[in-house]
Design an enzyme around this catalytic site. Sequence first.
Site, PDB file in Angstrom:
ATOM      1  CB  CYS A  83    -132.327  -9.973  -0.833  1.00  0.00           C
ATOM      2  SG  CYS A  83    -132.301 -12.138  -0.906  1.00  0.00           S
ATOM      3  CB  SER A 207    -128.076 -11.697  -8.833  1.00  0.00           C
ATOM      4  OG  SER A 207    -128.732 -12.141  -7.924  1.00  0.00           O
ATOM      5  CE  LYS A 326    -127.225 -11.686 -15.367  1.00  0.00           C
ATOM      6  NZ  LYS A 326    -125.547 -12.563 -15.015  1.00  0.00           N
ATOM      7  CG  HIS A 330    -128.024 -10.522  -4.892  1.00  0.00           C
ATOM      8  ND1 HIS A 330    -128.375  -9.452  -3.600  1.00  0.00           N
ATOM      9  CD2 HIS A 330    -129.518 -11.462  -4.753  1.00  0.00           C
ATOM     10  CE1 HIS A 330    -129.953 -10.041  -3.113  1.00  0.00           C
ATOM     11  NE2 HIS A 330    -130.109 -10.561  -3.405  1.00  0.00           N
TER      12      HIS A 330
HETATM   13  N1  COA Z   1    -124.311 -14.587 -14.591  1.00  0.00           N
HETATM   14  C1  COA Z   1    -123.149 -15.220 -15.557  1.00  0.00           C
HETATM   15  N2  COA Z   1    -122.228 -15.756 -14.972  1.00  0.00           N
HETATM   16  C2  COA Z   1    -121.889 -16.009 -13.385  1.00  0.00           C
HETATM   17  C3  COA Z   1    -123.481 -16.481 -12.707  1.00  0.00           C
HETATM   18  C4  COA Z   1    -123.979 -15.795 -13.100  1.00  0.00           C
HETATM   19  N3  COA Z   1    -125.405 -15.118 -12.170  1.00  0.00           N
HETATM   20  N4  COA Z   1    -122.850 -17.055 -11.702  1.00  0.00           N
HETATM   21  C5  COA Z   1    -121.947 -18.069 -12.036  1.00  0.00           C
HETATM   22  N5  COA Z   1    -121.106 -17.389 -13.418  1.00  0.00           N
HETATM   23  C6  COA Z   1    -120.588 -17.648 -13.943  1.00  0.00           C
HETATM   24  C7  COA Z   1    -119.014 -17.514 -12.966  1.00  0.00           C
HETATM   25  O1  COA Z   1    -118.622 -16.103 -12.487  1.00  0.00           O
HETATM   26  C8  COA Z   1    -118.413 -18.671 -13.288  1.00  0.00           C
HETATM   27  O2  COA Z   1    -117.553 -18.307 -13.982  1.00  0.00           O
HETATM   28  P1  COA Z   1    -116.195 -19.192 -14.749  1.00  0.00           P
HETATM   29  O3  COA Z   1    -115.803 -20.242 -14.844  1.00  0.00           O
HETATM   30  O4  COA Z   1    -115.888 -18.039 -15.824  1.00  0.00           O
HETATM   31  O5  COA Z   1    -115.115 -18.873 -13.066  1.00  0.00           O
HETATM   32  C9  COA Z   1    -119.703 -20.130 -13.723  1.00  0.00           C
HETATM   33  O6  COA Z   1    -120.661 -18.861 -13.869  1.00  0.00           O
HETATM   34  C10 COA Z   1    -119.250 -20.760 -12.288  1.00  0.00           C
HETATM   35  O7  COA Z   1    -119.328 -20.245 -11.735  1.00  0.00           O
HETATM   36  P2  COA Z   1    -120.408 -20.909 -10.186  1.00  0.00           P
HETATM   37  O8  COA Z   1    -120.900 -20.059  -8.743  1.00  0.00           O
HETATM   38  O9  COA Z   1    -120.175 -21.957 -10.045  1.00  0.00           O
HETATM   39  O10 COA Z   1    -121.743 -21.274 -10.534  1.00  0.00           O
HETATM   40  P3  COA Z   1    -123.279 -21.906 -10.009  1.00  0.00           P
HETATM   41  O11 COA Z   1    -123.657 -22.855 -10.907  1.00  0.00           O
HETATM   42  O12 COA Z   1    -122.763 -22.186  -8.562  1.00  0.00           O
HETATM   43  O13 COA Z   1    -124.253 -20.908  -9.713  1.00  0.00           O
HETATM   44  C11 COA Z   1    -126.226 -19.873  -9.957  1.00  0.00           C
HETATM   45  C12 COA Z   1    -125.121 -20.196 -10.606  1.00  0.00           C
HETATM   46  C13 COA Z   1    -127.070 -19.429 -10.961  1.00  0.00           C
HETATM   47  C14 COA Z   1    -127.129 -21.180  -8.934  1.00  0.00           C
HETATM   48  C15 COA Z   1    -126.245 -19.188  -9.016  1.00  0.00           C
HETATM   49  O14 COA Z   1    -125.140 -18.254  -8.984  1.00  0.00           O
HETATM   50  C16 COA Z   1    -126.817 -18.391  -8.233  1.00  0.00           C
HETATM   51  O15 COA Z   1    -127.745 -19.614  -6.798  1.00  0.00           O
HETATM   52  N6  COA Z   1    -127.956 -17.869  -7.579  1.00  0.00           N
HETATM   53  C17 COA Z   1    -128.917 -17.160  -7.151  1.00  0.00           C
HETATM   54  C18 COA Z   1    -128.743 -16.525  -5.617  1.00  0.00           C
HETATM   55  C19 COA Z   1    -129.849 -16.334  -5.322  1.00  0.00           C
HETATM   56  O16 COA Z   1    -131.149 -17.188  -5.493  1.00  0.00           O
HETATM   57  N7  COA Z   1    -130.228 -15.292  -4.160  1.00  0.00           N
HETATM   58  C20 COA Z   1    -130.985 -14.879  -3.707  1.00  0.00           C
HETATM   59  C21 COA Z   1    -131.916 -14.533  -4.846  1.00  0.00           C
HETATM   60  S1  COA Z   1    -133.729 -14.362  -3.546  1.00  0.00           S
END
Ligand code: COA
Length: 383
Positions: A83, A207, A326, A330
């Site tokens: 990242c 994020s 956030k 990301h």
């Molecule tokens: N904060 C707020 N809303 C979020 C969000 C977040 N972090 N992630 C997704 N959403 C929302 C989307 O906008 C979507 O909204 P909608 O239904 O109104 O369109 C809904 O939640 C579902 O989105 P989706 O992409 O299907 O979410 P998900 O459940 O597949 O993934 C996480 C959510 C948090 C698990 C995923 O974003 C994730 O793994 N994040 C961390 C990534 C990471 O590890 N990065 C490296 C860091 S070192």
Amino acid sequence: MRKIAILGIGQTKVDEHWDKSLREVGGEAAFLAMRDAGMENVDALYVGNMLSPTISGQNQLGAFLGDWIGLWKQESVKVEAACGSGAAAFRSALMAVASGDVESALVVGVEKMTDKAGRDVTAALAAAADADYEAEQGVSFVGINALVMRRYMHEFGWRHEDFAPFSINAHDNAMHNPYARLHEKITAEKFERSAMVAAPINLMDASPVGDGAAAVVIVPAERVRRKPRIVVAASAAATDTIAVHSRKDPLFLQAAYLSSKQAYEMAGITPKDVDIFELHDAFSIMAALSLEASGFAERGQGARLGLDGEITPKGRLPVCTRGGLKARGHPVGATGMYQIVEVTQQLRGECGETQVDGAKTGMTQNIGGSGASILTHLLQKED
Ligand code: COA
């Protein structure tokens, strides 16, 4: 070494760009940066990216992107530090131009994450953890950060809701950033009631993944007539153990401490002189740890800055002024370049509602893995 200035910037909205390929997303930011710089050619291209071989089946992004944007002869390479890839590419470009080896460079951070299902993306991200001792055990990055956050809450007595200000501030600021992924204000109640991802990390601590690209053109500062001139006052990088459990103290970001200390020395400033801090809030716990290791809060007291209202655009140390990881989003290998572009916008005075008044010095900190590769940059405005 020569002093370097940022002449042009460009970025795409962080989003699900299913209708665009990796080359189109990266190309868009690259062309915008070149146009902003008023240049049609550069001497070298540096691309920051983490996931393209696994998500897009495409490696060799130097040649891939150079080909798309019409740079067919000059040096074009990809730089990877998980990242932290964006800032690592920026630092490589800085070294090349500062040394006099090349006269100008284009740096593009680009990532496409949403073309694959969530579980595939989680697995691809986990490849930046320790394959033998972390990923092999089935832990994801959310899982690793959840362990760190739980330990932090236990050691220093914080409750989960104490982290809400980081997320609320990021979402508030993203409302005014057209390039941000999430445009939704949140409340403390929403923060607490969000779906759990890996306890204690819920959706509002994490994020979102996304597609996006951000780019800059850099040249020797003496060539820049544009006012204000945005110069790079310091660039520093440091490394820690790749696995969190190998650290003597898993709650201290040693590489953030070392790289920020080196950056302050290089620029001849102290943390008190920093007007904006675009930190790496991949998870709310990382915001707290980054503030502590970089000298803005005592050990275990990072969350206090949020609770005291010091991190908003009108506060003592504005962070995530464009939404941070956030809420801006990301797109991992592009994130470090978004931070550089956003601080440049702040120093140019282009941030509208979230403009930090009188900002002269801005800091970025881009983190690869769970704190293993950390790059800190200081940018300054010269009138
Ligand atoms: N904060 C707020 N809303 C979020 C969000 C977040 N972090 N992630 C997704 N959403 C929302 C989307 O906008 C979507 O909204 P909608 O239904 O109104 O369109 C809904 O939640 C579902 O989105 P989706 O992409 O299907 O979410 P998900 O459940 O597949 O993934 C996480 C959510 C948090 C698990 C995923 O974003 C994730 O793994 N994040 C961390 C990534 C990471 O590890 N990065 C490296 C860091 S070192």
